[in-house]
Design a protein around this motif. Structure first.
Motif, mmCIF file in Angstrom:
data_model
loop_
_atom_site.group_PDB
_atom_site.id
_atom_site.type_symbol
_atom_site.label_atom_id
_atom_site.label_comp_id
_atom_site.label_asym_id
_atom_site.label_seq_id
_atom_site.Cartn_x
_atom_site.Cartn_y
_atom_site.Cartn_z
ATOM 1 N N SER A 28 0.798 -1.233 0.000
ATOM 2 C CA SER A 28 0.000 0.000 0.000
ATOM 3 C C SER A 28 0.827 1.279 0.000
ATOM 4 C CB SER A 28 -0.931 0.010 1.222
ATOM 5 O OG SER A 28 -0.171 -0.039 2.430
ATOM 6 N N CYS A 29 2.157 1.188 0.040
ATOM 7 C CA CYS A 29 2.976 2.405 0.144
ATOM 8 C C CYS A 29 3.008 3.150 -1.195
ATOM 9 C CB CYS A 29 4.385 2.068 0.605
ATOM 10 S SG CYS A 29 5.393 1.191 -0.604
ATOM 11 N N ASN A 30 3.357 4.443 -1.145
ATOM 12 C CA ASN A 30 3.438 5.231 -2.376
ATOM 13 C C ASN A 30 4.778 5.016 -3.069
ATOM 14 O OD1 ASN A 30 5.376 6.879 -1.064
ATOM 15 N ND2 ASN A 30 3.779 8.263 -0.303
ATOM 16 N N ASN A 31 4.917 5.576 -4.261
ATOM 17 C CA ASN A 31 6.102 5.345 -5.083
ATOM 18 C C ASN A 31 7.375 5.883 -4.427
ATOM 19 O OD1 ASN A 31 4.674 4.024 -7.092
ATOM 20 N ND2 ASN A 31 4.270 5.907 -8.246
ATOM 21 N N GLU A 32 7.272 7.030 -3.784
ATOM 22 C CA GLU A 32 8.456 7.620 -3.128
ATOM 23 C C GLU A 32 8.973 6.704 -2.018
ATOM 24 O OE1 GLU A 32 9.779 11.645 -0.655
ATOM 25 O OE2 GLU A 32 7.776 11.493 -1.542
ATOM 26 N N THR A 33 8.064 6.157 -1.210
ATOM 27 C CA THR A 33 8.466 5.243 -0.139
ATOM 28 C C THR A 33 9.077 3.980 -0.715
ATOM 29 O OG1 THR A 33 6.663 6.084 1.253
ATOM 30 C CG2 THR A 33 7.652 3.984 1.887
ATOM 31 N N LEU A 34 8.507 3.490 -1.812
ATOM 32 C CA LEU A 34 9.030 2.284 -2.443
ATOM 33 C C LEU A 34 10.437 2.521 -2.987
ATOM 34 C CD1 LEU A 34 8.501 -0.637 -3.251
ATOM 35 C CD2 LEU A 34 7.421 0.194 -5.361
ATOM 36 N N ARG A 35 10.669 3.678 -3.612
ATOM 37 C CA ARG A 35 12.013 4.004 -4.108
ATOM 38 C C ARG A 35 13.008 4.080 -2.959
ATOM 39 N NH1 ARG A 35 9.229 7.441 -7.744
ATOM 40 N NH2 ARG A 35 9.430 9.184 -6.283
ATOM 41 N N ASN A 36 12.595 4.676 -1.869
ATOM 42 C CA ASN A 36 13.453 4.777 -0.694
ATOM 43 C C ASN A 36 13.801 3.392 -0.162
ATOM 44 O OD1 ASN A 36 14.816 6.086 1.459
ATOM 45 N ND2 ASN A 36 13.030 5.798 2.768
ATOM 46 N N LEU A 37 12.819 2.502 -0.171
ATOM 47 C CA LEU A 37 13.036 1.126 0.288
ATOM 48 C C LEU A 37 14.059 0.422 -0.591
ATOM 49 C CD1 LEU A 37 11.540 -0.464 2.619
ATOM 50 C CD2 LEU A 37 10.268 -1.599 0.780
ATOM 51 N N ARG A 38 13.938 0.610 -1.902
ATOM 52 C CA ARG A 38 14.834 -0.083 -2.842
ATOM 53 C C ARG A 38 16.261 0.450 -2.788
ATOM 54 N NH1 ARG A 38 10.691 0.187 -7.992
ATOM 55 N NH2 ARG A 38 9.536 -1.748 -7.577
ATOM 56 N N THR A 39 16.430 1.738 -2.537
ATOM 57 C CA THR A 39 17.768 2.319 -2.545
ATOM 58 C C THR A 39 18.473 2.227 -1.198
ATOM 59 O OG1 THR A 39 16.820 4.511 -2.109
ATOM 60 C CG2 THR A 39 17.263 3.929 -4.412
ATOM 61 N N GLN A 40 17.703 2.051 -0.104
ATOM 62 C CA GLN A 40 18.319 2.094 1.219
ATOM 63 C C GLN A 40 18.152 0.822 2.050
ATOM 64 O OE1 GLN A 40 17.507 5.643 3.479
ATOM 65 N NE2 GLN A 40 17.429 6.947 1.666
ATOM 66 N N ARG A 41 17.101 0.070 1.822
ATOM 67 C CA ARG A 41 16.815 -1.052 2.721
ATOM 68 C C ARG A 41 16.938 -2.423 2.069
ATOM 69 N NH1 ARG A 41 17.596 1.198 7.199
ATOM 70 N NH2 ARG A 41 16.518 -0.501 8.252
#
Length: 404
Positions: free
Chosen positions: A106-119
């Motif tokens: 359910s997260c938005n695109n910005e949160t998903l990008r942050n997840l992919r680049t940092q976590r």
């Protein structure tokens, strides 16, 4: 809606009732799933493909969880949902982000990008190296996406190359490296991101067996240093048993069994799992505890236990210490991994933890000629004798054995 939700701290990934359907109007497929329709029936009726069907699974921090199954079982579909490469149709998929969790469903695109680049970082089967970049720049590429300066990212990339044994190859290009070396570059790139979670989609399956075994060993060595959370896809049970803390076996998009490696071998829950186990090498996973002849099955006489009938060898507790007694002098030695097994002789009996690996136990038996004495909390709990070893190799794990 708050995209950051609280969850149990010990979990790194928490999946609940997850469905992944490929095709337009996936709700048609979920409605049929709720009616009890099979995956094939849904394909025939709607043309939609159910990749993941009502899967609930947790992966703990610092754990290697291996997803496995036959081709088309849904293991890669589930893996790719964790970083949003496959869209979640229904259910929740929470990934740890700091002290909270992000629901990828359910997260938005910005949160998903942050997840992919940092976590979350991913290691692909086909290496996915960029041929126009040098080895060091391939490793540093993800750091460039994070906005880190060239000097800093190259410094960090070189540290990772040193860790995977490729420091001397940093200025080479991918085509100049062997398949195994290219996969090491892929690993270095994933580790360079310093992500808490690594997703690995059959990373070693395209490699020769010898290189594959070597990289499995290297991954385990790196894991001891870095303690990452790893979700690893494999179709090879021997590989899964070797590297996994837990194994999740899938069939037709469903999770069939999620257990520790030893439980998968000893307690397969379905015929599907049992078929996998039937062709594996039990020495890769079984421990002494699973196969031992327990103390209550040993001949007991006035505070001592018979541990080897042929040589009339007994074990007695003297002032809190287990001492071997027999027709000839026998010394007892406590087992440690650092012990040189080849130095043992026929005048030695080994006291070991019930969690001793079967390969070590068999080698000890070969050199000493005696059963291995299993001790826990300074108490005798059982022995490993030849019958136990034979039954392990034959897959007869649960049969009662007789004294050696």
């Amino acid at each position: 809606m708050n995209q950051y939700v609280k969850h149990e701290a010990a979990d790194a990934i928490a999946i609940e009732n997850l469905d992944v359907v490929f095709g337009r109007q996936p709700e048609k497929a979920t409605a049929l799933l709720d009616q009890g329709k099979t995956r094939q029936e849904i394909i025939d009726e709607t043309g939609l493909v159910v990749g993941v069907n009502n899967v609930s699974l947790t992966v703990k921090e610092g754990e290697i969880c291996v997803l496995m199954g036959l081709s088309g079982s849904g293991k890669s579909s589930l893996l790719r949902a964790v970083n949003g490469l496959n869209q979640v149709t229904r259910g929740s998929l929470k990934v740890k982000h700091g002290q909270d969790f992000v629901d990828v469903a359910s997260c938005n695109n910005e949160t998903l990008r942050n997840l992919r680049t940092q976590r979350v970082s991913m290691v692909f089967q086909k290496f996915a190296l960029m041929p126009w970049l040098s080895v060091v720049d391939n490793v540093a590429f993800g750091l460039e996406m994070q906005g880190i300066s060239k000097k800093e990212r190259r410094k960090h990339a070189r540290e990772q190359l040193e860790m995977v044994g490729l420091a001397d190859w940093e200025n080479k290009y991918p085509h100049e490296l062997s398949g195994g070396m290219q996969q090491r570059v892929g690993l270095a790139r994933a580790f360079a991101m310093d992500s808490d979670i690594l997703l690995m989609d059959e990373p070693f399956s395209a490699l020769d067996p010898l290189i594959r075994t070597q990289l499995q060993d290297e991954l385990l060595t790196l894991q001891k240093k870095l303690n990452k959370t790893i979700l690893f896809v494999s179709h090879d049970l021997d590989e899964a048993l070797k590297i996994g803390n837990r194994i999740a076996i899938m069939e037709s998009g469903q999770l069939i069994q999620h257990s520790r490696p030893e439980e998968i071998v000893l307690q397969p829950e379905t015929d599907y799992v049992r078929e996998f186990v039937a062709h594996t090498n039990p020495l890769n996973v079984l421990k002494g505890r699973s196969l031992m002849k327990p103390i209550d099955e040993l001949t007991h006489q006035e505070g001592r236990w018979q541990v080897c009938q042929q040589s009339d060898l007994w074990l007695e507790n003297q002032n809190g210490k287990l001492v071997a007694q027999g027709p000839k002098s026998i010394k007892t030695i406590e087992w440690e991994k650092s012990l040189d097994i080849a130095s043992l002789d026929k005048h030695t009996i080994i006291l070991a933890s019930p969690d001793i690996e079967m390969r070590d136990a068999i080698e000890i038996r070969y050199h000493t000629g005696y059963p291995i004495i299993l001790v826990e909390d300074d108490q005798l709990v059982g022995i490993l004798n030849d019958d136990n070893f034979y039954h392990a190799l034959l897959g007869k794990y649960n049969e009662t054995t007789k004294a050696a």
